[in-house]
Design an enzyme around this catalytic site. Sequence first.
Site, short mmCIF file in Angstrom:
data_model
loop_
_atom_site.label_atom_id
_atom_site.label_comp_id
_atom_site.label_asym_id
_atom_site.label_seq_id
_atom_site.Cartn_x
_atom_site.Cartn_y
_atom_site.Cartn_z
NE ARG A 133 -4.09 -2.03 1.64
CZ ARG A 133 -5.06 -2.35 2.56
NH1 ARG A 133 -5.16 -1.79 3.63
NH2 ARG A 133 -6.15 -3.26 1.92
CE1 TYR A 138 -2.02 -0.03 -8.09
CE2 TYR A 138 -2.35 -1.51 -9.88
CZ TYR A 138 -1.66 -0.29 -9.41
OH TYR A 138 -0.68 -0.15 -9.99
CD GLU A 139 -1.65 -4.25 -3.16
OE1 GLU A 139 -1.90 -4.49 -1.99
OE2 GLU A 139 -1.04 -4.99 -3.90
N GLY A 140 -6.61 -2.12 -2.44
CA GLY A 140 -7.58 -1.74 -1.36
C GLY A 140 -8.08 -0.40 -1.87
CD GLN A 199 -6.00 1.75 1.65
OE1 GLN A 199 -5.08 1.88 2.49
NE2 GLN A 199 -5.78 0.70 0.62
#
Lengths: 592, 592
Positions: free
Chosen positions: A298, A438-440, A445
């Site tokens: 992240r 992407y990656e949350g 977040q």
Amino acid sequence: MSQYVAPTQTMRFIIEDLVGLENIAGLPGFEEATPDLAAAILDEAAKFAQEVIAPLNRVGDVQGCSVEDGVVRTPDGWREAYRAFCEGGWSTIGAPAEFGGQNMPKLLATAVTEMVQSSNLAFSLLPVLTDGASAALLTAASAELKQKYLPKMISGEWSGTMNLTEPQAGSDIAAIRTRAEPADDGSYRVVGQKIFITYGEHELAENIIHLVLARLPDAPAGVKGISLFVVPKFLVNDDGSLGERNDVRCVSLEHKLGIHGSPTCVMAFGDQGGATGYLVGLPNRGLEYMFIMMNEARFGVGMQGIAIAERAFQQAQAYANERVQGRDAVTGADNVPISAHPDVRRMLLLMQTRTQAARMLAYWVAGQFDVAHAHPDALRRERARQVVDLLIPIVKGWSTEVGNDSTHLGVQIHGGMGFIEETGAAQHLRDARILTIYEGTTGIQANDLLMRKLMRDGGERLMLLLAGMHDDVESLKAIDDKAIAAFVPRLAACISVFENAAWKLIDRARSDVGAGLWVAVPFLTLAGVACGAWMWGKAALAAHRKLGEGEGDAAFHRAQISQAAFYMAHVATQAEGLAATVVEGLTAATEL
Amino acid sequence: MSQYVAPTQTMRFIIEDLVGLENIAGLPGFEEATPDLAAAILDEAAKFAQEVIAPLNRVGDVQGCSVEDGVVRTPDGWREAYRAFCEGGWSTIGAPAEFGGQNMPKLLATAVTEMVQSSNLAFSLLPVLTDGASAALLTAASAELKQKYLPKMISGEWSGTMNLTEPQAGSDIAAIRTRAEPADDGSYRVVGQKIFITYGEHELAENIIHLVLARLPDAPAGVKGISLFVVPKFLVNDDGSLGERNDVRCVSLEHKLGIHGSPTCVMAFGDQGGATGYLVGLPNRGLEYMFIMMNEARFGVGMQGIAIAERAFQQAQAYANERVQGRDAVTGADNVPISAHPDVRRMLLLMQTRTQAARMLAYWVAGQFDVAHAHPDALRRERARQVVDLLIPIVKGWSTEVGNDSTHLGVQIHGGMGFIEETGAAQHLRDARILTIYEGTTGIQANDLLMRKLMRDGGERLMLLLAGMHDDVESLKAIDDKAIAAFVPRLAACISVFENAAWKLIDRARSDVGAGLWVAVPFLTLAGVACGAWMWGKAALAAHRKLGEGEGDAAFHRAQISQAAFYMAHVATQAEGLAATVVEGLTAATEL
């Protein structure tokens, strides 16, 4: 398309004068990271990024990737550039010496990574993903797996992937269905389909080490029944040589809005009966390992937001200085470059000061990573880790929104030309669009920030952060400088508004989770704006110190103070509205 | 891709209950626009847009246009759809009866246009540009030119274009170089190159009527030396039949980020010696005529922002209701549609309430257009015209920013699927990106708002607007309704903050134009946010009235009031920060 020029002066200012490379280099294991070596590394990295990787950015966008019979073709020049990347040792900078890395501080490695990302976002994903996979193995794998895979992943000879997402399991990892059955030899047979796998297949590296989340037979339902496996594309013999092809292949590629140069694969594991995989760490602990790695990942995507914002800024600035159009509204001069028009200057400064705010925050967090990793005092390590944990969702969530806003403004500054693909501004907009996802996603977040980072410890991490903010405001107040004194009230107000909103939100979310989540994203934005203001305060402190010492480039340091003032007037001013949304939005949630 | 469904209930609420169709239909010439007829037109238009035009949206994006030997090929189905559009009489709704139009109020024509734009933005540009060209001829052309061209342009048999931009003359029209030499027969020979000409060439209509800005020999330099010409693709004989091909051709098409279905042409006039053109109105008055038309065109582009925002909202809402993912944070229920997650609901409501705010403002302005055009009282006409003049840059500038934000959020709600082109969300983002640029960038709208609309009359137009706002706030305060009373203070604060910032800005810009222009865009955004809040106040008034009368769909009317509350908490709250930027940004300008 403009040339990318790595902003090394700004980077060195942040690394050396704002974060303090000296302190980091004083930590055990980082002794080699002297200012001279750091400067040399940054200069070399800049040269490599500008000359080798940046020229392939448009090629990658136009050609994209294709797949035939499971073989993925990457754009022209990609293979040579990746080879040069590995041979130059650029994959090893931040990696541990034990497995062939250079063990440089993350503070320094982050700047190098930013340059690669700015040059060519689609290209940069390959080494970034390999780093992420290496980090997972470093965290959780047995000594044997580490020894077998890490040296070649760190050298870049082999690349890495992360296989989380399935069609029914995107943001919700609990829904994963890929199975892993134990075999007699201690390995596993992995069967399932994964989607959105970046660089899931390619021929740039000799081997691809897939990290795959899957369920063991009889694993508990949900997130507590997910294990992590290594599934190499080619099996690896005991002597380290490559063995037979594993039962994993790329079924198709996605047709995406941007980052065309990076293949996004649908991966089939075990079509021929089962891909051979090896369990990483303990059974059913896969998600925990992924989460450790995810902090790094992240952070890395946050850096991508900053990198693309920088690239878009440079492109817009070059165009605005070159393009002659219209009359100066003040002097009346005809045919001025559009950078003379107030609104164009405003947009350029908005891009520049938000990008630098996000960069300062990320580099500062990188410094805290280094402290958390290497400080001899356990309490200092723990505090640094807490601050890192708190700030990661802000670095990821806010920097990627800044990246999107900046690429949008970059197109705007180009006018009609920005809408024409050949200009190159539109590519940045398209490339940036994945970063808040992407990656949350930003929503995830914000959820992480509120539920895990603020609620779980009753605000302990938050108090640590606020203490640092208040210290810096006090230092700024003590300075006798008209330009700084003019913006300190706005900075102090911004931080105080952030603080009040945070406590109100925590308090309310304790009794009503739904209401808290309802305004979590506006709160994350508020946190980003406030952290950015804080960092500009730090920049002004550092610039003022350098000016007092009569050291370095005075014009640069004065510009830092002016840009801090711009940020306060044009960005920090938004804090009150965001805080009002956090507080009033809480009420409105109950009625809709 | 989701199906487009025209939001006729909301449209009718705005047209009938908020703007007041009855009053408009009471104006001379609009007597036929009864509620029944209006409803019938909206229903028929919805059917046509949904069934005929919307299905071609993705085809247009994927196929795009191509050119060979000056012949432009449009996407499959375009020709049939355009023929159906003309045969259905959809091009004639708002046009004057004298030339074959239906003479319906702009209020109603605007809703029909929105449907066409939402269905297929690239397609909609063809009739919109023809409308613009017709408006210019109506304003300025001789009776002979009108009679020769207008009936077939209004019926859609012939289409129209606007040829302003040249490579060196984008936002700065003063830099135009295209020349027009008088010929012996009273016509002119036009020579020059124009770029970014939307539907500059195609075979959907029998003839294309180009309106071209050019300079006469010995014309004064700058904007006062530009004249307007009609240059038809095929010359028109006196009997109205088509004559020979004129000396104008499409040299190439642009490769654009979005609206692929509409050909954006580089046009060469006079390669073979000179294109035959006819002067419109008086020499050297071209820019003035274009400006009259530009009001209409800018309003139309503002509507495009609303239309694409609506389309993106519908697509995101359909996906969010369908896509099952994750656990409800409040109830703990597993596998809920993502529309149950608070942040997804927030994003959907943000899209919905800002889109409706912009739509209400635009429709209200359309109603004022009608008053300005048809009211028997000259003073009422003049006042309506002043309000239209003031609000056009806000409708154009703010609605197109809303369109961009909404398509951005639309992708976000789709998560990873939003980045995949086949999903369709990305197309809306790409299509929307031109809207803040063409017909004058947001910066140019803000400049127009400040310099022409606020400064020139010493704030007279502004006072007219504020009086209307304050009246509505007083009406809201007088209502005994808890839900309304809860948000009125925020609405009142928002308007008051806007008012104060406006007077401070006007005052400061009088002595320092550069400082004023420096914050003109944040001021335009503030104006948009405040006008949106005002309109939601109007919506709440209308909904409360309907609820009191026990008329219509009570759930719909209650939702209007809830959505007004959401807008106040999530959007109107931003006014203070924007105002602070307008005021503090003024200071910061002098130091950078």
